[in-house]
Design a protein around this motif. Sequence first.
Motif, mmCIF file in Angstrom:
data_model
loop_
_atom_site.group_PDB
_atom_site.id
_atom_site.type_symbol
_atom_site.label_atom_id
_atom_site.label_comp_id
_atom_site.label_asym_id
_atom_site.label_seq_id
_atom_site.Cartn_x
_atom_site.Cartn_y
_atom_site.Cartn_z
ATOM 1 N N THR A 208 34.114 50.002 40.265
ATOM 2 C CA THR A 208 33.140 50.671 41.127
ATOM 3 C C THR A 208 31.790 49.958 41.138
ATOM 4 N N ASN A 209 31.615 48.970 40.266
ATOM 5 C CA ASN A 209 30.358 48.223 40.217
ATOM 6 C C ASN A 209 30.421 46.930 41.021
ATOM 7 N N PHE A 210 31.532 46.667 41.670
ATOM 8 C CA PHE A 210 31.709 45.442 42.424
ATOM 9 C C PHE A 210 30.896 45.518 43.709
ATOM 10 N N ASN A 211 30.153 44.440 44.023
ATOM 11 C CA ASN A 211 29.349 44.413 45.232
ATOM 12 C C ASN A 211 29.367 42.999 45.810
ATOM 13 N N GLN A 212 28.553 42.735 46.803
ATOM 14 C CA GLN A 212 28.549 41.417 47.442
ATOM 15 C C GLN A 212 28.138 40.323 46.463
ATOM 16 N N GLU A 213 27.236 40.625 45.531
ATOM 17 C CA GLU A 213 26.867 39.636 44.512
ATOM 18 C C GLU A 213 28.055 39.348 43.603
ATOM 19 N N SER A 214 28.837 40.377 43.275
ATOM 20 C CA SER A 214 30.040 40.186 42.471
ATOM 21 C C SER A 214 31.036 39.314 43.221
ATOM 22 N N LEU A 215 31.165 39.543 44.522
ATOM 23 C CA LEU A 215 32.078 38.747 45.330
ATOM 24 C C LEU A 215 31.666 37.283 45.311
#
Length: 107
Positions: A14-21
Motif C-alpha cells: 500500500t506504500n507503493f507510488n510513482q517514486e517506488s515505480l
Amino acid sequence: LQEEEACPRIGKNTNFNQESLAAYVSGEWYVHEQAVTTYLPEERNYCVTASYKQIPRTFWGYTIEVNNQAKNANGETFGGILAAAQTNPQEDPSKLEVAPGFLPRFL
C-alpha cells in the motif's frame, strides 16, 4: 510448521507510488528460480534477467519497456522487448501487466 514458524501472509504494497515505480524500474532483476516453459526451455535457463525502463505512453497505453533476456550454456543471448503498464495505479500501483507492445491492453 509450528505456529511461530508459519509464513506471513503477503498483501499488496500500500506504500507503493510513482517514486517506488521509478526505483523498481531503475535496475536489472535476476531470476533466482525459473520454471521450464515452452518459450524458455531448460537449455536457455542461464542468467535470466529482466530490465525495465519508463517510456512515454505508447498508443496502446504502455509506459514501461521490459527487456527479458536469458542465456544458454554457451553464453548466447535470447529474449526480447515487451511492454508493461500499471493495471490500476490508484488501487494497486505495484501491479504491472506485461505483453507484446503491439497488442492492445484490452485483449
